[in-house]
Design a protein around this motif. Structure first.
Motif, PDB file in Angstrom:
ATOM      1  N   VAL A  25      41.880 103.456  60.515  1.00  0.00           N
ATOM      2  CA  VAL A  25      41.486 103.259  59.358  1.00  0.00           C
ATOM      3  C   VAL A  25      41.205 101.848  59.096  1.00  0.00           C
ATOM      4  O   VAL A  25      42.254 101.038  58.900  1.00  0.00           O
ATOM      5  N   PRO A  26      40.150 101.512  58.806  1.00  0.00           N
ATOM      6  CA  PRO A  26      39.788 100.178  58.475  1.00  0.00           C
ATOM      7  C   PRO A  26      40.166  99.565  57.328  1.00  0.00           C
ATOM      8  O   PRO A  26      40.587 100.403  56.245  1.00  0.00           O
ATOM      9  N   ALA A  27      40.592  98.128  57.098  1.00  0.00           N
ATOM     10  CA  ALA A  27      40.973  97.892  55.544  1.00  0.00           C
ATOM     11  C   ALA A  27      39.835  97.878  54.675  1.00  0.00           C
ATOM     12  O   ALA A  27      38.416  97.982  55.058  1.00  0.00           O
ATOM     13  N   PRO A  28      40.176  97.888  53.465  1.00  0.00           N
ATOM     14  CA  PRO A  28      38.869  98.176  52.335  1.00  0.00           C
ATOM     15  C   PRO A  28      38.291  96.397  52.601  1.00  0.00           C
ATOM     16  O   PRO A  28      38.684  95.423  52.829  1.00  0.00           O
ATOM     17  N   ALA A  29      37.030  96.430  51.919  1.00  0.00           N
ATOM     18  CA  ALA A  29      36.493  95.404  52.018  1.00  0.00           C
ATOM     19  C   ALA A  29      36.854  94.042  51.367  1.00  0.00           C
ATOM     20  O   ALA A  29      37.546  94.255  50.269  1.00  0.00           O
ATOM     21  N   GLY A  30      36.802  93.011  51.949  1.00  0.00           N
ATOM     22  CA  GLY A  30      37.426  91.749  51.299  1.00  0.00           C
ATOM     23  C   GLY A  30      39.069  91.595  51.486  1.00  0.00           C
ATOM     24  O   GLY A  30      39.753  90.743  51.165  1.00  0.00           O
ATOM     25  N   ALA A  31      39.457  92.514  52.204  1.00  0.00           N
ATOM     26  CA  ALA A  31      41.276  92.412  52.543  1.00  0.00           C
ATOM     27  C   ALA A  31      41.226  91.131  53.218  1.00  0.00           C
ATOM     28  O   ALA A  31      40.891  90.880  54.448  1.00  0.00           O
ATOM     29  N   ALA A  32      42.297  90.259  52.638  1.00  0.00           N
ATOM     30  CA  ALA A  32      42.430  88.922  53.418  1.00  0.00           C
ATOM     31  C   ALA A  32      43.850  88.838  53.898  1.00  0.00           C
ATOM     32  O   ALA A  32      44.226  87.972  54.741  1.00  0.00           O
ATOM     33  N   ALA A  33      44.637  89.942  53.894  1.00  0.00           N
ATOM     34  CA  ALA A  33      45.848  90.123  54.478  1.00  0.00           C
ATOM     35  C   ALA A  33      46.725  88.924  53.941  1.00  0.00           C
ATOM     36  O   ALA A  33      47.511  88.535  55.078  1.00  0.00           O
ATOM     37  N   ALA A  34      46.620  88.491  53.021  1.00  0.00           N
ATOM     38  CA  ALA A  34      47.388  87.214  52.629  1.00  0.00           C
ATOM     39  C   ALA A  34      48.710  87.427  51.862  1.00  0.00           C
ATOM     40  O   ALA A  34      49.146  86.405  51.462  1.00  0.00           O
ATOM     41  N   ASP A  35      48.995  88.720  51.352  1.00  0.00           N
ATOM     42  CA  ASP A  35      49.958  88.803  50.629  1.00  0.00           C
ATOM     43  C   ASP A  35      51.145  89.064  51.352  1.00  0.00           C
ATOM     44  O   ASP A  35      51.882  90.204  51.512  1.00  0.00           O
ATOM     45  N   GLY A  36      51.810  88.229  51.801  1.00  0.00           N
ATOM     46  CA  GLY A  36      53.046  88.292  52.888  1.00  0.00           C
ATOM     47  C   GLY A  36      53.093  87.196  53.661  1.00  0.00           C
ATOM     48  O   GLY A  36      52.244  86.243  53.927  1.00  0.00           O
ATOM     49  N   PRO A  37      53.996  87.221  54.819  1.00  0.00           N
ATOM     50  CA  PRO A  37      54.268  86.094  55.667  1.00  0.00           C
ATOM     51  C   PRO A  37      53.329  86.152  56.697  1.00  0.00           C
ATOM     52  O   PRO A  37      53.034  85.138  57.304  1.00  0.00           O
ATOM     53  N   PHE A  38      52.569  87.364  57.087  1.00  0.00           N
ATOM     54  CA  PHE A  38      51.882  87.384  58.215  1.00  0.00           C
ATOM     55  C   PHE A  38      50.359  87.212  57.765  1.00  0.00           C
ATOM     56  O   PHE A  38      49.924  87.430  56.856  1.00  0.00           O
ATOM     57  N   ARG A  39      49.644  86.440  58.663  1.00  0.00           N
ATOM     58  CA  ARG A  39      48.313  85.788  58.210  1.00  0.00           C
ATOM     59  C   ARG A  39      47.197  86.418  59.509  1.00  0.00           C
ATOM     60  O   ARG A  39      47.598  86.474  60.696  1.00  0.00           O
ATOM     61  N   LEU A  40      46.132  86.296  59.038  1.00  0.00           N
ATOM     62  CA  LEU A  40      45.014  86.755  59.806  1.00  0.00           C
ATOM     63  C   LEU A  40      44.225  85.550  59.969  1.00  0.00           C
ATOM     64  O   LEU A  40      43.534  85.081  59.029  1.00  0.00           O
ATOM     65  N   ASP A  41      44.421  84.858  61.232  1.00  0.00           N
ATOM     66  CA  ASP A  41      43.506  83.602  61.469  1.00  0.00           C
ATOM     67  C   ASP A  41      41.953  83.957  61.660  1.00  0.00           C
ATOM     68  O   ASP A  41      41.813  85.230  62.141  1.00  0.00           O
ATOM     69  N   PRO A  42      41.231  82.941  61.359  1.00  0.00           N
ATOM     70  CA  PRO A  42      39.532  83.335  61.718  1.00  0.00           C
ATOM     71  C   PRO A  42      39.534  83.170  63.164  1.00  0.00           C
ATOM     72  O   PRO A  42      40.370  82.569  63.770  1.00  0.00           O
ATOM     73  N   LEU A  43      38.328  83.871  63.444  1.00  0.00           N
ATOM     74  CA  LEU A  43      38.060  83.896  64.613  1.00  0.00           C
ATOM     75  C   LEU A  43      37.745  82.472  65.285  1.00  0.00           C
ATOM     76  O   LEU A  43      37.441  81.578  64.499  1.00  0.00           O
TER      77      LEU A  43
END
Length: 252
Positions: free
Chosen positions: A34-52
């Motif tokens: 199930v995809p994340a909702p629009a605009g989810a930045a995954a920033a609330d915690g120690p793990f990060r989503l790096d940009p492409l």
């Protein structure tokens, strides 16, 4: 119902789904992510989503920009969001690199172990995936080419077996070339978001054969996607991973 869905209909349907099922992490093996909702930045915690590390269009025509955007901004983001939610009340896990979490799954509380396995695996697999693409394909040279010849029968034989495994993998999963500290290579394929890190192996490179990785362009033609994927590999990056593995500095 009309079939096949038009591209925009398919994308809109995916974006309309919530992330709750993924955050729970307990969907049956092989179930659709199930995809994340629009605009989810995954920033609330120690793990990060790096940009492409390149433009979303960099892999066209082999992988279209819309697939890259959905895959990275929605699907990978959902794994990072899910993992951050799972470790929020687990300070020991929150302080660990994702590769250590996967290597020590038996120490993860049983109540969240499956969810951690799914989300940490999804994060680790995709973090590797983006970095080895964005190139112009071709074939490796130097020490990596020599290792492929020694351990996997040469580049063409490796490519054929890799593609065979990817096409034969039932449902969702990944195909990997793994590497150990001695520089030895091996091929493996795993279900869902399982990672070689779970068994002490290090992924040198791997391809995502979940349908969300290819469906907008290739529909159900997974073998065509597998063949086209070699056109976008960044062998300089993969060779760098091979060198790092041999000196123990490759982390994902």
């Amino acid at each position: 119902m009309r079939f096949p869905l038009q591209r925009r209909e398919l994308v809109g349907s995916a974006m309309g789904l919530g992330a709750a099922a993924l955050l729970a992490g307990n969907a049956r093996p092989g179930a659709a992510q199930v995809p994340a909702p629009a605009g989810a930045a995954a920033a609330d915690g120690p793990f990060r989503l790096d940009p492409l590390p390149y433009a979303a269009s960099a892999n066209e025509p082999s992988i279209d920009a819309e697939t890259m955007e959905l895959h990275h901004d929605r699907h990978h983001a959902a794994y990072v969001t899910g993992l951050n939610a799972l470790v929020r009340d687990q300070p020991q896990l929150a302080a660990m690199p994702v590769q250590d979490i996967l290597a020590r799954l038996d120490s993860v509380p049983e109540a969240i172990r499956t969810a951690v396995r799914n989300n940490a695996g999804g994060h680790a697999n995709h973090a590797m995936f983006w970095t080895i693409m964005g190139g112009r394909g071709g074939a490796p040279d130097g020490e990596l080419a020599a290792a492929i010849s020694r351990d996997l029968g040469g580049f063409e034989a490796m490519k054929a077996e890799f593609n065979r495994r990817g096409a034969a993998r039932f449902g969702s999963g990944w195909v990997f070339v793994t590497v150990d500290r001695a520089g030895r290579l091996a091929l493996t394929d795993l279900p869902n978001q399982d990672s070689p890190l779970m068994t002490g192996a290090m992924p040198l490179m791997g391809n995502d054969v979940w349908e969300h990785a290819y469906y907008l362009t290739y529909r159900n033609r997974r073998p065509d996607y597998l063949q086209a994927w070699w056109n976008v590999l960044n062998w300089q990056a993969i060779t760098g991973r091979y060198a790092a593995a041999r000196v123990g500095t490759l982390t994902l």
